[in-house]
Design an enzyme around this catalytic site. Structure first.
Site, PDB file in Angstrom:
ATOM      1  N   GLU A   1      -4.993  63.247 140.582  1.00  0.00           N
ATOM      2  CA  GLU A   1      -6.226  63.530 141.326  1.00  0.00           C
ATOM      3  C   GLU A   1      -7.161  62.328 141.250  1.00  0.00           C
ATOM      4  O   GLU A   1      -7.740  62.045 140.201  1.00  0.00           O
ATOM      5  CB  GLU A   1      -6.893  64.777 140.727  1.00  0.00           C
ATOM      6  CG  GLU A   1      -8.137  65.208 141.470  1.00  0.00           C
ATOM      7  CD  GLU A   1      -8.723  66.509 140.913  1.00  0.00           C
ATOM      8  OE1 GLU A   1      -7.955  67.427 140.561  1.00  0.00           O
ATOM      9  OE2 GLU A   1      -9.959  66.584 140.819  1.00  0.00           O
TER      10      GLU A   1
ATOM     11  N   ASP B   1     -20.947  64.354 141.262  1.00  0.00           N
ATOM     12  CA  ASP B   1     -19.944  65.320 141.688  1.00  0.00           C
ATOM     13  C   ASP B   1     -20.581  66.721 141.652  1.00  0.00           C
ATOM     14  O   ASP B   1     -20.421  67.449 140.681  1.00  0.00           O
ATOM     15  CB  ASP B   1     -18.785  65.226 140.670  1.00  0.00           C
ATOM     16  CG  ASP B   1     -17.476  65.782 141.187  1.00  0.00           C
ATOM     17  OD1 ASP B   1     -17.389  66.104 142.375  1.00  0.00           O
ATOM     18  OD2 ASP B   1     -16.534  65.880 140.383  1.00  0.00           O
TER      19      ASP B   1
ATOM     20  N   ASP C   1      -9.882  75.819 129.136  1.00  0.00           N
ATOM     21  CA  ASP C   1     -10.708  76.839 129.829  1.00  0.00           C
ATOM     22  C   ASP C   1     -10.254  78.223 129.412  1.00  0.00           C
ATOM     23  O   ASP C   1     -11.064  79.121 129.223  1.00  0.00           O
ATOM     24  CB  ASP C   1     -10.520  76.873 131.351  1.00  0.00           C
ATOM     25  CG  ASP C   1     -10.601  75.554 132.029  1.00  0.00           C
ATOM     26  OD1 ASP C   1     -11.336  74.694 131.547  1.00  0.00           O
ATOM     27  OD2 ASP C   1      -9.916  75.397 133.075  1.00  0.00           O
TER      28      ASP C   1
ATOM     29  N   HIS D   1      -7.387  74.669 133.135  1.00  0.00           N
ATOM     30  CA  HIS D   1      -7.143  73.701 132.055  1.00  0.00           C
ATOM     31  C   HIS D   1      -6.809  74.522 130.813  1.00  0.00           C
ATOM     32  O   HIS D   1      -7.348  75.610 130.626  1.00  0.00           O
ATOM     33  CB  HIS D   1      -8.389  72.896 131.702  1.00  0.00           C
ATOM     34  CG  HIS D   1      -8.986  72.077 132.803  1.00  0.00           C
ATOM     35  ND1 HIS D   1      -9.853  72.590 133.729  1.00  0.00           N
ATOM     36  CD2 HIS D   1      -8.868  70.752 133.092  1.00  0.00           C
ATOM     37  CE1 HIS D   1     -10.238  71.636 134.548  1.00  0.00           C
ATOM     38  NE2 HIS D   1      -9.662  70.505 134.197  1.00  0.00           N
TER      39      HIS D   1
HETATM   40  C1  XLS Z   1     -13.409  66.795 137.944  1.00  0.00           C
HETATM   41  C2  XLS Z   1     -12.109  67.179 138.457  1.00  0.00           C
HETATM   42  C3  XLS Z   1     -11.398  68.256 137.649  1.00  0.00           C
HETATM   43  C4  XLS Z   1      -9.941  68.323 138.019  1.00  0.00           C
HETATM   44  C5  XLS Z   1      -9.086  69.026 137.019  1.00  0.00           C
HETATM   45  O1  XLS Z   1     -14.212  66.149 138.628  1.00  0.00           O
HETATM   46  O2  XLS Z   1     -12.252  67.572 139.782  1.00  0.00           O
HETATM   47  O3  XLS Z   1     -12.014  69.483 137.834  1.00  0.00           O
HETATM   48  O4  XLS Z   1      -9.753  68.940 139.252  1.00  0.00           O
HETATM   49  O5  XLS Z   1      -9.123  68.424 135.784  1.00  0.00           O
HETATM   50 NI    NI Z   2     -10.797  68.561 140.948  1.00  0.00          NI
HETATM   51 NI    NI Z   3     -14.269  66.955 140.715  1.00  0.00          NI
END
Ligand code: XLS
Ligand code: NI
Ligand code: NI
Length: 437
Positions: free
Chosen positions: A233, A308, A105, A102
């Protein structure tokens, strides 16, 4: 190879299944061919910059534990650039060929957007140098549109246009940096694109805004000539109560509804699939059936913890399922297997980063080999094909092509004997899988 930051850990090499060296691969042998392609090219491993370099290993009840002796804890550019060098030493030593990041990051968010952009450019320069030095590649970049308090109520779905504009500017910049670093993809994960309560939310308006945002991103991608893929995603919740990109099917529907389907593929993450109440295999199968399986965030959740947890993938059975879908679609093109995974809070030492990634890589190497063996064996594939054998008929073909009618099917039904089903043989098939494990 640089050897400054992880003293005592050398380059991880393949020693084979008999090895008891914890700093060696037992199964991942990068140049070994499987189905005529090297393991490295099948698996396209990536490390996640946010987890490897920036995750302090905090949990909802306590602060970070991770030891990062190279990090001085400041927001300085020098510290950010030093982290890049640490990260590339890690990539070199593990033999991971790709990485993902990101914007926030890799570079600090400073007092203004202009300053933050400048810092990002400077760090991108270091990333480019390290890529050139090591041959490592950017799998995908993305913008962090969820951490800063301005995004508390969404970014591309914020009720505030100024916030929306800020998010758009961040995506523009992150996309340009990804392009400059030769990224093969760009990810949109909508962590805050959803709601906490519908009492304060105009869902239709937010979805329209999100679609407009993505259309502008597609336009900008064309304008700058970025040839990588766009990935969405899916994730159902956390941090939001409900996120609009809740699962693969919801994403596909959204993309179709707003005329975005051609421009996007999906990046499927294991822990997000299970949070959505699906198996990873289900999510991958939904994406692949639509021709939209682009990339994978490889991790796993914990059956007993409802968030998560982003654990490293060590479940062989699951890796076999993932690789069967990936091989079934002919392999990754732009995507790969990104370890969007973090160590447990108890695994706070730098060498734990190595154990974690070695385990994930070996798990997927075995998953790949077992999946290829199952395909070569052919019994499962044959069974599935035969299960649909009645469709391999003139009438079946016409139904599938959309040229049959209810009248015609009624005539068939009236004339035929009572249908007889064959067994689904789930247990037999599961036994065959276990023969290979
Ligand atoms: C968070 C997401 C994040 C994405 C990228 O749960 O998995 O890490 O992969 O923003
Ligand atoms: Ni992710
Ligand atoms: Ni994730």
């Amino acid at each position: 190879m640089r050897d400054d930051f992880f003293p005592g850990v050398g380059r991880i090499v393949f020693e084979g299944p008999g090895s008891r060296n914890p700093f060696a691969f037992k199964h991942y042998n990068p140049d070994e061919a499987v189905e005529g392609k090297s393991m490295r090219d099948h698996l396209r491993f990536a490390a996640a910059y946010w987890h490897v370099m920036r995750n302090p290993l905090a949990d909802p009840f306590g602060g970070g534990t991770a030891l990062m002796p190279w990090d001085d804890g400041t927001d300085s550019l020098a510290n950010a650039q030093k982290r890049v060098r640490v990260f590339f030493e890690f990539l070199e030593k593990t033999g991971i060929d790709h990485y993902c990041f990101h914007d926030r990051d890799v570079a600090p968010e400073l007092g203004s957007l202009a300053e933050s952009n400048k810092a990002l450019d400077a760090v991108a320069e270091t990333l480019a140098e390290e890529q050139a030095r090591t041959g490592k590649k950017l799998l995908w970049g993305t913008a962090c549109l969820f951490a800063h308090p301005r995004y508390a109520q969404g970014a591309a779905t914020s009720p505030s246009l100024p916030v929306y504009a800020h998010a758009a500017a961040q995506v523009k910049k992150a996309l340009e940096v990804t392009h400059r670093l030769g990224g093969s993809g760009y990810v949109f994960w909508g962590g805050r694109e959803g709601y906490s309560t519908l009492w304060n939310t105009d869902m239709k308006r937010e979805l329209d805004h999100l679609a407009a945002f993505l259309h502008m991103a597609v336009d900008h991608k064309r304008r700058i000539g970025f040839a990588g893929k766009f990935f969405i995603e899916p994730k159902p919740r956390e941090p939001s109560t409900h996120q609009y990109d809740s699962d693969a099917a919801a994403c596909l529907n959204f993309l179709r509804e707003y005329g975005l389907l051609d421009a996007f593929e999906l990046n499927i993450e294991t822990n997000h699939a299970t949070l959505a109440g699906h198996t990873m295999r289900h999510e991958l199968t939904v994406a692949a059936a639509a021709g939209k399986l682009g990339s994978v965030d490889a991790n796993r959740g914990d059956e007993l913890i409802g968030w998560d947890t982003d654990q490293f993938p060590t479940n062989l059975y699951l890796a076999v399922e993932v690789m069967l879908v990936v091989l079934g679609m002919g392999g990754f093109t732009h995507g790969g297997l990104n370890f969007d995974a973090k160590r447990r809070r108890e695994s706070h030492m730098p060498e734990d980063l190595f154990h974690a990634h070695i385990g994930g890589m070996d798990t997927f190497a075995r998953g790949l080999k077992v999946a290829a063996a199952l395909r070569a064996d052919g019994r499962i594939e044959d069974f599935v094909r035969l299960r649909y054998a009645t469709w391999d008929s003139e009438l079946g073909r016409r139904i599938e092509q959309g040229s049959a009618s209810l009248e015609e099917l009624e005539k068939t039904a009236l004339a035929q004997p009572a249908p007889v089903l064959s067994s689904g043989r789930q247990e037999l098939l599961e036994n065959i899988v276990n023969e290979f494990l």
